[in-house]
Design a protein around this motif. Structure first.
Motif, PDB file in Angstrom:
ATOM      1  N   LEU A  42       2.792   0.304  -9.350  1.00  0.00           N
ATOM      2  CA  LEU A  42       1.947  -0.603  -8.564  1.00  0.00           C
ATOM      3  C   LEU A  42       2.136  -2.060  -8.981  1.00  0.00           C
ATOM      4  CD1 LEU A  42      -0.202  -0.697  -6.337  1.00  0.00           C
ATOM      5  CD2 LEU A  42      -1.954  -0.377  -8.106  1.00  0.00           C
ATOM      6  N   PHE A  43       2.496  -2.286 -10.257  1.00  0.00           N
ATOM      7  CA  PHE A  43       2.685  -3.653 -10.741  1.00  0.00           C
ATOM      8  C   PHE A  43       3.876  -4.337 -10.072  1.00  0.00           C
ATOM      9  CE2 PHE A  43       0.509  -3.121 -15.163  1.00  0.00           C
ATOM     10  CZ  PHE A  43      -0.665  -2.766 -14.519  1.00  0.00           C
ATOM     11  N   SER A  52      -2.930   5.339  -5.357  1.00  0.00           N
ATOM     12  CA  SER A  52      -2.015   6.443  -5.115  1.00  0.00           C
ATOM     13  C   SER A  52      -2.781   7.594  -4.468  1.00  0.00           C
ATOM     14  CB  SER A  52      -1.384   6.905  -6.431  1.00  0.00           C
ATOM     15  OG  SER A  52      -2.242   7.811  -7.104  1.00  0.00           O
ATOM     16  N   PRO A  53      -2.083   8.576  -3.912  1.00  0.00           N
ATOM     17  CA  PRO A  53      -2.790   9.740  -3.336  1.00  0.00           C
ATOM     18  C   PRO A  53      -3.397  10.656  -4.396  1.00  0.00           C
ATOM     19  CG  PRO A  53      -0.419  10.045  -3.177  1.00  0.00           C
ATOM     20  CD  PRO A  53      -0.627   8.641  -3.668  1.00  0.00           C
ATOM     21  N   ILE A  85       2.999   6.625  -1.067  1.00  0.00           N
ATOM     22  CA  ILE A  85       2.987   6.334  -2.503  1.00  0.00           C
ATOM     23  C   ILE A  85       1.720   5.576  -2.867  1.00  0.00           C
ATOM     24  CG2 ILE A  85       4.270   5.297  -4.413  1.00  0.00           C
ATOM     25  CD1 ILE A  85       5.686   7.632  -3.010  1.00  0.00           C
ATOM     26  N   TYR A  86       1.333   4.615  -2.038  1.00  0.00           N
ATOM     27  CA  TYR A  86       0.077   3.881  -2.202  1.00  0.00           C
ATOM     28  C   TYR A  86      -0.553   3.681  -0.829  1.00  0.00           C
ATOM     29  CZ  TYR A  86       1.807   2.777  -6.880  1.00  0.00           C
ATOM     30  OH  TYR A  86       2.293   2.873  -8.162  1.00  0.00           O
ATOM     31  N   GLY A  97      -2.189   0.403   6.597  1.00  0.00           N
ATOM     32  CA  GLY A  97      -0.982   0.035   5.858  1.00  0.00           C
ATOM     33  C   GLY A  97      -0.816   0.875   4.615  1.00  0.00           C
ATOM     34  N   ALA A  98       0.390   1.301   4.337  1.00  0.00           N
ATOM     35  CA  ALA A  98       0.677   2.116   3.159  1.00  0.00           C
ATOM     36  C   ALA A  98       2.104   1.873   2.706  1.00  0.00           C
ATOM     37  CB  ALA A  98       0.478   3.595   3.469  1.00  0.00           C
TER      38      ALA A  98
END
Length: 345
Positions: A42-43, A52-53, A85-86, A97-98
């Motif tokens: 994520l960074f 995340s899921p 993924i996010y 949005g993902a």
């Protein structure tokens, strides 16, 4: 030329909740983030507000499905073998949005590639692709070991785990998020769900205790109880008179206690505005704490007794101020906890 190997890992992460302008709330979410070569993935996405899921406040069946998808043991949720993924911390809609990516096998390895920002069923790598990310090649065995740590145990371990798992019903408001975190610190699994619609009966039977959030209406509570009855579940319900986390934790602990009453040290607790009555079966140290909610709905706590009690019944004075309004008394001793609401008036 194949991508070089990267290490895959998981680490706890948090999306902090907040109260926004206009009284709106931003949900608090706890989740597992992906580590690539020891660094949170994520960074690498500047200022992205996403999770995340692998969230900790979803039912076990949902989490298991997400893990199985990442292990490529279940169908990808998006076309072209793409996986989220996010995604949005507030809902599950891809319309918000993902970040998605293709996850595929290459021999015994697992490859994550073609990362992109996606808002529709199809994805445009030219417009929304993250060219600086990936592809990442992970050793298949190491990848599997990390993800399988999140799967629920089976056999006797599964039964023990289920006996220490509770379902919190309500919106992801602060009190439920704090309660879930507090329960997890003492080894009690906690999942948050808005309701029990579309939850399989087998999963409902895994929860011996259900906690209702303060905003859950009576029709919603009735529907939840009906779903558990239909599933044949032997479930206890917690609906605390005082929405204070320590009180709710104590009620959950008591509801999970399977020790026969005759084998408990602490066997009775009653409370009025002036007195708490405690009964113990053997000499033990007992603590008594009074909790109340003030006029601004803030929880307040006051210890009213801590000491050794001999077997029998004991009357302990209560300060009227400590039990003013909505109030509850919590009694604790080694291996036992009881709660008692204080009647109004």
């Amino acid at each position: 030329m194949p991508a070089p190997y990267a290490t895959f890992g998981l680490a706890p992460a948090m999306r902090a909740g907040a109260v926004l302008a206009g009284g709106h709330h931003r949900a608090h979410r706890d989740f597992m983030d992906f580590l690539v070569d020891g660094r949170p993935l994520l960074f690498r996405l500047s200022d992205l507000d996403a999770v995340s899921p692998l969230a900790s406040d979803v039912p076990p069946a949902v989490l298991t499905t997400q893990v199985r998808r990442l292990l490529l043991e279940a169908e990808a949720p998006l076309a072209g073998g793409r996986h989220v993924i996010y995604g949005c911390p507030e809902c599950e809609s891809i319309a918000c949005g993902a970040v998605t990516a293709v996850i595929e096998r290459d021999g015994t390895d697992v490859v994550w590639r073609d990362f992109a920002w996606q808002t529709y069923a199809s994805v445009d790598l030219e417009q929304g692709g993250y060219r600086e990310m990936g592809p990442y090649r992970f050793d298949g065995e190491q990848y599997r070991r990390e993800l399988e740590r999140l799967l629920p145990p089976s056999g006797p371990a599964a039964r023990a785990s289920a006996a220490r798992r509770v379902l919190l019903i309500g919106a992801r408001v602060a009190v439920l998020a704090r309660l879930a975190a507090a329960l997890r610190t003492i080894g009690i699994g906690a999942d948050i769900a808005a309701d029990t619609e579309r939850v399989p009966a087998q999963e409902l039977r895994a929860y011996p205790v259900v906690v209702f959030g303060p905003a859950v209406t009576e029709p919603q509570r009735t529907a939840v109880r009906h779903a558990f009855r239909q599933a044949g579940a032997d479930t206890a319900y917690v609906d605390g008179p005082v929405p204070a986390v320590p009180v709710l934790v104590a009620q959950v602990e008591h509801a999970l206690d399977r020790v026969a009453p005759a084998q408990r040290r602490l066997v009775r607790l009653d409370a009025t505005h002036g007195t708490a009555t405690v009964e113990v079966t053997s000499a033990c140290r007992v603590s008594l704490v009074a909790y109340r909610v003030d006029r601004l709905s803030r929880p307040r706590a006051q210890e009213v007794f801590s000491g050794l009690l001999e077997p029998g019944e004991h009357r302990i004075p209560l300060d009227g101020r400590s039990v003013k309004g909505r109030a509850c008394v919590v009694a604790r001793t080694t291996g036992s906890v009881l709660t008692a609401p204080v009647p109004h008036g």
